[in-house]
Design a protein around this motif. Structure first.
Motif, short mmCIF file in Angstrom:
data_model
loop_
_atom_site.label_atom_id
_atom_site.label_comp_id
_atom_site.label_asym_id
_atom_site.label_seq_id
_atom_site.Cartn_x
_atom_site.Cartn_y
_atom_site.Cartn_z
N LYS A 62 0.83 -1.20 0.00
CA LYS A 62 0.00 0.00 0.00
C LYS A 62 0.87 1.26 0.00
O LYS A 62 0.56 2.24 -0.67
CB LYS A 62 -0.95 -0.03 1.20
CG LYS A 62 -2.09 0.97 1.11
CD LYS A 62 -3.12 0.66 2.18
CE LYS A 62 -4.19 1.70 2.25
NZ LYS A 62 -5.32 1.46 1.38
N THR A 66 0.93 4.03 -2.91
CA THR A 66 0.78 5.45 -2.60
C THR A 66 1.92 6.27 -3.23
O THR A 66 1.70 7.36 -3.74
CB THR A 66 0.74 5.69 -1.08
OG1 THR A 66 -0.28 4.86 -0.52
CG2 THR A 66 0.46 7.13 -0.72
N GLN A 79 -7.70 -0.29 -9.01
CA GLN A 79 -7.69 1.17 -9.02
C GLN A 79 -8.57 1.75 -10.12
O GLN A 79 -9.33 2.70 -9.89
CB GLN A 79 -6.26 1.69 -9.14
CG GLN A 79 -5.46 1.46 -7.87
CD GLN A 79 -3.99 1.77 -8.01
OE1 GLN A 79 -3.60 2.58 -8.84
NE2 GLN A 79 -3.17 1.13 -7.19
N GLU A 83 -11.93 3.91 -9.39
CA GLU A 83 -12.05 5.28 -9.89
C GLU A 83 -13.32 5.46 -10.73
O GLU A 83 -13.97 6.50 -10.69
CB GLU A 83 -10.82 5.68 -10.71
CG GLU A 83 -9.57 5.90 -9.87
CD GLU A 83 -9.74 6.91 -8.74
OE1 GLU A 83 -10.43 7.93 -8.94
OE2 GLU A 83 -9.20 6.66 -7.65
N ARG A 86 -16.14 5.63 -8.35
CA ARG A 86 -16.00 6.83 -7.52
C ARG A 86 -16.60 8.07 -8.19
O ARG A 86 -16.98 9.01 -7.51
CB ARG A 86 -14.51 7.06 -7.22
CG ARG A 86 -14.25 8.08 -6.14
CD ARG A 86 -14.67 7.54 -4.77
NE ARG A 86 -14.32 8.52 -3.76
CZ ARG A 86 -15.17 9.41 -3.25
NH1 ARG A 86 -16.42 9.42 -3.62
NH2 ARG A 86 -14.77 10.27 -2.34
N TYR A 91 -17.10 7.18 -1.31
CA TYR A 91 -15.92 6.32 -1.12
C TYR A 91 -16.29 4.90 -0.70
O TYR A 91 -15.87 3.92 -1.31
CB TYR A 91 -14.99 6.97 -0.09
CG TYR A 91 -13.67 6.28 0.07
CD1 TYR A 91 -12.62 6.52 -0.80
CD2 TYR A 91 -13.47 5.37 1.11
CE1 TYR A 91 -11.40 5.88 -0.65
CE2 TYR A 91 -12.25 4.73 1.27
CZ TYR A 91 -11.22 4.99 0.38
OH TYR A 91 -10.02 4.34 0.53
N THR A 110 -9.25 -2.31 -0.52
CA THR A 110 -8.59 -1.16 0.12
C THR A 110 -7.08 -1.34 0.16
O THR A 110 -6.34 -0.36 0.14
CB THR A 110 -9.13 -0.89 1.55
OG1 THR A 110 -8.98 -2.08 2.32
CG2 THR A 110 -10.56 -0.46 1.52
N LEU A 113 -5.49 0.24 -2.85
CA LEU A 113 -5.71 1.67 -3.06
C LEU A 113 -4.68 2.46 -2.26
O LEU A 113 -4.25 2.02 -1.19
CB LEU A 113 -7.12 2.06 -2.60
CG LEU A 113 -8.27 1.43 -3.37
CD1 LEU A 113 -9.60 1.79 -2.72
CD2 LEU A 113 -8.26 1.83 -4.83
N PRO A 114 -4.27 3.64 -2.75
CA PRO A 114 -3.29 4.44 -2.00
C PRO A 114 -3.87 4.97 -0.70
O PRO A 114 -5.08 5.09 -0.55
CB PRO A 114 -2.95 5.58 -2.97
CG PRO A 114 -4.02 5.60 -3.98
CD PRO A 114 -4.66 4.25 -4.01
N TYR A 115 -2.97 5.30 0.24
CA TYR A 115 -3.39 5.92 1.50
C TYR A 115 -4.02 7.26 1.20
O TYR A 115 -3.56 8.00 0.34
CB TYR A 115 -2.20 6.13 2.44
CG TYR A 115 -1.80 4.89 3.19
CD1 TYR A 115 -2.61 4.39 4.20
CD2 TYR A 115 -0.61 4.24 2.91
CE1 TYR A 115 -2.24 3.25 4.91
CE2 TYR A 115 -0.23 3.10 3.61
CZ TYR A 115 -1.05 2.61 4.60
OH TYR A 115 -0.69 1.50 5.29
N LYS A 116 -5.08 7.60 1.95
CA LYS A 116 -5.74 8.90 1.77
C LYS A 116 -5.36 9.87 2.89
O LYS A 116 -5.17 11.04 2.66
CB LYS A 116 -7.26 8.74 1.76
CG LYS A 116 -7.78 8.12 0.48
CD LYS A 116 -9.27 8.05 0.46
CE LYS A 116 -9.96 9.37 0.40
NZ LYS A 116 -9.85 10.14 -0.83
N LYS A 117 -5.24 9.37 4.12
CA LYS A 117 -4.99 10.25 5.26
C LYS A 117 -3.56 10.12 5.78
O LYS A 117 -2.80 11.04 5.80
CB LYS A 117 -5.97 9.96 6.38
CG LYS A 117 -7.39 10.35 6.05
CD LYS A 117 -8.29 10.08 7.21
CE LYS A 117 -9.72 10.43 6.86
NZ LYS A 117 -10.64 10.06 7.90
#
Length: 173
Positions: A62, A66, A79, A83, A86, A91, A110, A113-117
């Protein structure tokens, strides 16, 4: 009678002081990501990188996703599908739709998918590296384990708070 009260404008930077001003989730994410990328570019396996950084191989993947360096057919498919969903869904719904379409679990989707936070740290991470909330959860879980069997586990060390001063007598305690 109907007078309006004029309120003073708030000062920027006011409010409660941060308990951990040195904590920065974005900086921690970047540090781990950079370390993983360096090892990945040396053609180390995900497991080797995970062992070197004391992380789970899925978390390493991950991080690399990212950073934009990890490539695989599955990752691209997840991905792209995500997208697409999305564009019309929130989300959480997009994740569920992607999982249904590709016959994968929600956790698997998940993980591609790249980290969001920010990045989450293992239970062995230093206290300086984790957030105040994560530290609080650790203490809570340790207390829960201790209450279940006080002989087996050691009590967690509580964060020291500054002593309060009694404004009348000057007593500190």
């Amino acid at each position: 009678m109907g007078e309006k009260r004029a309120y003073k404008a708030r000062k920027p930077g006011g409010g409660r002081k941060k308990l951990k001003p040195e904590y920065d989730a974005g900086k921690n994410l970047k540090e781990q990501m950079d370390a993983a990328v360096v090892l990945y570019e040396e053609e180390c396996s995900l497991q080797d990188i995970a062992d070197a950084l004391n992380l789970n191989p899925i978390k390493v993947r991950k991080l690399l996703i990212t950073a934009g360096v990890y490539e695989s057919e599955v990752a691209e498919k997840v991905q792209d599908t995500f997208e697409e969903y999305r564009e019309t869904q929130d989300y959480k719904t997009a994740i569920l739709s992607t999982a249904n379409t590709l016959q994968l679990s929600k956790a698997s989707v998940t993980s591609y998918l790249p980290y969001k936070k920010g990045v989450y740290f293992p239970g062995t991470a230093d206290k300086e590296k984790i957030s105040v909330g994560a530290e609080r959860q650790r203490r809570y879980r340790a207390m829960k384990r201790w209450r279940a069997d006080p002989r087996k586990t050691q009590l967690p060390v509580k964060r020291q708070r500054p002593k309060k001063r009694n404004w009348k007598s000057g007593y500190v305690g």
